[in-house]
Scaffold this active site. Sequence first.
Site: not given
Length: 626
Positions: A284, A339, A343, A346
């Site tokens: 990232s 991950k 996300n 995010e």
Amino acid sequence: MPPMFVVVMGVSGSGKSTIGRLLAERLGCSFYDGDDYHPPANVAKMAAGLPLDDTDRAGWLAELARLIAEGLARDEDGVIACSALKRQYRDVLCIDRQRVRFVYLRGDFAAIWARLQSRKGHFMKAPMLQSQFDALEEPEGAVVVDTSLEPVQVIDRILEQLMARSPALGLLGLGVMGRSLALNFERHGYPVIGYDPAPRLPADFSVRVAGSVAELVAALTPPRVVLLMVPAGAVVDAAIASLRPHLSPGDIIIDGGNSYFTDTERRAAELATDGLAFVGLGVSGGESGALWGPSLMPGGSPAAWAHVRPLFESIAAVAADGAPCVAWMGPGGAGHYVKMVHNGIEYGDMQLIAEIYDLLYRGAGLTNRQLADIFDRWNEGALRSYLIEITGHVLRRIDEATGQSLVDVIMDIAGQKGTGRWTSQIALEVGAPTPTINAAVVMRLLSAAKTTRVAAAQRYGGPARYTGDVAPLVAAAEQALLAGKITVYAQGMSLLRAAAETYGWGLEYAAIVRVWRAGCIIRADLLNEIAAAFERQPALSHLLLDDAFVRLLSDAQAGWRAVVKTGAELGIPLLAVAAALGYFDALRSDRLPANLIQAQRDFFGAHTYHRIDQDGVFHTDWTATT
């Protein structure tokens, strides 16, 4: 160059000791004759003409490995003459692949036997020499020199190849992210060789580039490390298929793309059949992070991670306390799963910011310049984070072509690559509620329905304009954004806990959060508090039960509710902000209306229910009169 130990290897009579001493003289370092470190029992056995077996050599090799480790720890160079005929022997001695190099003196039996016979007092017998040739496993990636050359020529050849450093890893995929990572590795002293089947490389790209997959692999020193930076899905499988014929057991493939975690687990199992190790690496930080320091989330083969850890710790972002933002996530697909959750957070965080911007821009009529100042101010307090910071920059940017704010001429259709949707899907599978993340995914889908939205706006009209005092609304918006941000982090952490229980990964939540503190898109000061919460209580069942976050959300409630109310009154969609508040209210409700749902399910499907006053399972004939 960093300190280096050179192991000069070959069968007896190949000239190891002679070449080793000369090489040490040229390098200005210490020379060690491996034969001097054999225990007396080994010496007696060899003097009797008996070959040593692996058991005989185990202690001897361990002693030489200790010698190398101690020398490197003192930042010293050294040369060791040692037969090291088998790969397993060299694996013991190769304690640091970058700083232990092998030189193989290659010769045929006849020439070396003739050389031995010319020596006075040698006790080697022909069968014993033959046994060494039989046991010999020629090394891959070593400096290979023909023993028929004169010693000075041998030394020149060795130095020529030693000074030309081998690449530390291969990088397959030289798009923006791949190129940036390659430059990052090289800047930290790890040479890279790259390959791309359709390269579009800048003229100033300084990294060595191979012309084929075969050339890429051939340039690497075993165990080879190849990092894939290609799009997720079938492209990853194709890249792996192109590599497999050229790799050997013990080599390592790392997938640095946004692969779905179950694909990572499948690939690891398939590659294990060839003895190949696989690491799923979450990366990232975008282009800038890849170049100057990303947040890294590796998972898969623990042995492979132990081998490549120094490479990735060197290029990772560094948090304020000096810790590299990389940590082992766990086995299988754990790295790519973490991950994916990153996300999802995010997505939620970006949607919360967008909704607050919309409320203050369309609803309250603030200008982009005013909003930029507000976001800059917020970034000095509890909301301090990368996304808040860049929002101020975005709102301040003027479009050169029109003179307007650039954000106002950008189409209101948000793209997505699927990782946020994956987060919502897996959350439903493992039973972890993530309504704020789900709302963010839904809003991106709604943004894509531009034609329908325009038609509906013409039929129903747009939002109303806020007519009250703007200052209290801005203060409430700050509280709502902080509360929403905390809530979306909490949903992500709950999703990690559910996955750890489902897949048996044993995730370290504080370590994961600390990896997110620098380099990545969701980096924020709040992460220090989140990590501290899980360090205080490693078994913490939910982030919102930690005392620090109880205080924060309690203080933010009034503004949070005022924002949702205002948005509803004006017709400004606050799907994520409202979902976060609904999640919070559901979580703090000791009784929810699910009792009515259970009664309905029992009515139409005889699904039964539990009672609060009696143990057991119950069913009611709801159509019967009472």
